[in-house]
Design a protein around this motif. Structure first.
Motif, PDB file in Angstrom:
ATOM      1  N   UNK A  78      76.083  37.839  39.618  1.00  0.00           N
ATOM      2  CA  UNK A  78      75.977  37.507  40.788  1.00  0.00           C
ATOM      3  C   UNK A  78      76.666  38.622  41.651  1.00  0.00           C
ATOM      4  N   UNK A  79      77.463  39.629  41.121  1.00  0.00           N
ATOM      5  CA  UNK A  79      78.096  40.406  42.080  1.00  0.00           C
ATOM      6  C   UNK A  79      77.056  41.481  42.290  1.00  0.00           C
ATOM      7  N   UNK A  80      76.035  41.140  42.932  1.00  0.00           N
ATOM      8  CA  UNK A  80      74.857  42.358  43.206  1.00  0.00           C
ATOM      9  C   UNK A  80      75.428  43.232  44.325  1.00  0.00           C
ATOM     10  N   UNK A  81      76.236  43.084  45.110  1.00  0.00           N
ATOM     11  CA  UNK A  81      76.792  44.250  45.988  1.00  0.00           C
ATOM     12  C   UNK A  81      77.608  45.274  45.168  1.00  0.00           C
ATOM     13  N   UNK A  82      78.566  44.517  44.249  1.00  0.00           N
ATOM     14  CA  UNK A  82      79.313  45.592  43.422  1.00  0.00           C
ATOM     15  C   UNK A  82      78.557  46.493  42.589  1.00  0.00           C
ATOM     16  N   UNK A 230      69.805  33.758  40.156  1.00  0.00           N
ATOM     17  CA  UNK A 230      70.554  35.231  40.339  1.00  0.00           C
ATOM     18  C   UNK A 230      69.886  35.841  41.529  1.00  0.00           C
ATOM     19  N   UNK A 231      70.488  36.821  42.328  1.00  0.00           N
ATOM     20  CA  UNK A 231      70.299  37.313  43.267  1.00  0.00           C
ATOM     21  C   UNK A 231      69.012  38.440  43.168  1.00  0.00           C
ATOM     22  N   UNK A 232      68.988  39.027  41.837  1.00  0.00           N
ATOM     23  CA  UNK A 232      68.138  39.906  41.560  1.00  0.00           C
ATOM     24  C   UNK A 232      67.697  39.862  40.079  1.00  0.00           C
ATOM     25  N   UNK A 233      66.503  40.362  39.664  1.00  0.00           N
ATOM     26  CA  UNK A 233      65.981  40.320  38.441  1.00  0.00           C
ATOM     27  C   UNK A 233      66.458  41.701  37.732  1.00  0.00           C
ATOM     28  N   UNK A 234      67.459  41.926  37.147  1.00  0.00           N
ATOM     29  CA  UNK A 234      68.009  43.100  36.662  1.00  0.00           C
ATOM     30  C   UNK A 234      67.414  43.617  35.445  1.00  0.00           C
ATOM     31  N   UNK A 235      67.563  44.852  35.420  1.00  0.00           N
ATOM     32  CA  UNK A 235      67.216  45.648  33.992  1.00  0.00           C
ATOM     33  C   UNK A 235      68.381  46.086  33.471  1.00  0.00           C
ATOM     34  N   UNK A 236      68.722  45.758  32.159  1.00  0.00           N
ATOM     35  CA  UNK A 236      69.986  46.436  31.666  1.00  0.00           C
ATOM     36  C   UNK A 236      69.929  46.170  30.137  1.00  0.00           C
ATOM     37  N   UNK A 237      71.074  46.312  29.553  1.00  0.00           N
ATOM     38  CA  UNK A 237      71.399  46.323  28.384  1.00  0.00           C
ATOM     39  C   UNK A 237      72.199  45.064  27.600  1.00  0.00           C
ATOM     40  N   UNK A 238      72.081  44.572  26.568  1.00  0.00           N
ATOM     41  CA  UNK A 238      72.879  43.614  26.213  1.00  0.00           C
ATOM     42  C   UNK A 238      74.361  43.989  25.597  1.00  0.00           C
TER      43      UNK A 238
END
Length: 418
Positions: A78-82, A230-238
């Protein structure tokens, strides 16, 4: 080892684990956290720690002042700004960037709200107590509820700044629950019952955030779960994928990578006749695990899965195993001495292992060797001898070949051959 430093924005349990692994491997790693509390969670590990909230420019300045080989963003979902600031600063300074994404866990029969404002709108038309588990930062929005002083019970970290913030908003002492997790489902249920809460307000924080335990606790107490999406649907890695990238960049020897997980695998043969083992999953991997387990005399082998292979169905029909035809639930681990997670979902496997480890039960994640209290071995069984062989996570075919050779030796000995 490759030169350059690793910078971890480590505001989560995953970030702390990565920092510990990197330091154990001799990587020149630094961590950045927003608060003194975050710093206190890392200090015992050693290494340089930057403390304080940073905007894009400050992060870019930090990157300009160091020889960073890689930046890993392991901040809270939830730290979308960071996250936006870290990614932008890395792009400006052309430093490779990885985002570690904590997998979400599905929740049945929950009320999903796009943000805190939407949650307040929903709760405004309800009655009954609210156990708020979203932290202290967003409590001010709950004050829009006409009777929030009576309805809301705020569970917060036991920090003076959080307590002061709650008091400033008008919360009485009995409505401020200063507690440090992790929280079991039973404790969540007890709190809901103690304060007559009909609602549990939470974020979709994933396994590491105790989301499953909140769902189970609410179900036990008959409370409705309200989830802030969650604020955005993120793309990333586990976590496992990020660690593999780090290990490749810093060219870690295999034994260093294993030690980084802070696991020591001691070969221990245990009495099984009084032990109960739980296998979660019903596919090929789970079937192979069960086949190996049934070479031994267990008190009970239980399989939990909505669907299982034909072989497992046959074993259940013969009474060799107990099949619970449904999805996994946290209480499944309670009567187990050992737990094997072997579903086709990495999120479910991680949840299963976390549930077991929270209770001090040995667990194995078939899909992530870094989340294992023990390795499941290749077995070589003779009439009077048992041998077990594991590798260090490398070439499994080599382990299989060596196990085959040991089986041949045992076969010759059983036949009286030299």
């Amino acid at each position: 080892m490759a030169p350059g430093k690793l910078l971890l924005f480590a505001g989560t349990s995953e970030g702390r684990e990565l920092f510990a692994r990197a330091l154990n491997c001799g990587i020149d790693a630094e961590a950045a956290v927003a608060t003194d509390y975050g710093r206190s969670q890392l200090q015992e590990l050693g290494g340089k720690i930057h403390t304080g909230r940073l905007d894009e420019g400050q992060i870019a300045a930090m990157l300009a002042g160091g020889t960073y080989r890689l930046v890993v963003d392991a901040t809270h979902p939830y730290a979308d700004r960071a996250t936006a600031n870290i990614a932008a600063a890395c792009a400006v300074r052309r430093v490779p960037y990885l985002r570690l994404v904590r997998p979400e866990q599905p929740g049945e029969e929950v009320i999903n709200c796009t943000d805190m404002a939407a949650a307040v709108d929903y709760l405004r038309d309800t009655d009954g107590g609210i156990l708020c588990t979203v932290g202290s930062k967003q409590l001010e929005q709950l004050c829009q509820l006409p009777d929030y002083r009576k309805r809301v019970y705020a569970r917060i970290l036991p920090l003076e700044e959080n307590l002061s913030a709650c008091r400033a908003l008008g919360f009485a002492g009995a409505h401020i629950l200063c507690m440090q997790g992790p929280f079991s489902a039973e404790l969540n249920a007890a709190l809901l019952r103690q304060y007559s809460c009909r609602y549990l307000l939470t974020k979709s924080s994933g396994a590491a955030g105790g989301f499953a335990q909140k769902l189970q606790g609410a179900k036990m107490a008959g409370a409705q779960v309200v989830v802030i999406d969650r604020p955005t649907s993120e793309q990333g890695l586990s976590l496992a994928e990020v660690w593999r990238r780090i290990a490749a960049i810093w060219q870690l020897p295999e034994e260093w990578e294993v030690s980084a997980a802070r696991r020591c695998y001691f070969p221990l043969f245990v009495q099984t006749a009084n032990k109960r083992v739980l296998v979660v999953g019903g596919g090929q991997v789970a079937t192979r695990r069960v086949q190996s387990l049934l070479h031994f005399d267990w008190q009970q082998v239980t399989v939990v899965a909505p669907q299982v292979s034909k072989h497992l169905r046959d074993l259940a029909g013969q009474g060799a195993i107990c099949w619970r035809k449904r999805c996994f639930a946290e209480p499944d681990v309670r009567q187990s001495d050992m737990v094997l997670a072997a579903t086709d979902s990495s999120e479910v496997n991680r949840w299963v292992v976390n549930c077991a480890q929270d209770r001090g039960i040995f667990a194995n994640n078939a899909g992530d060797r870094h989340q294992c209290d023990f390795y499941f071995p290749a077995l070589a069984l003779g009439e009077t001898q048992t041998a077990a062989l594991v590798g260090r996570g490398g070439d499994h075919r080599q382990v299989a070949r060596t196990a085959a050779k040991i089986r041949e030796v045992l076969r010759h000995e059983d036949n009286g051959s030299e």
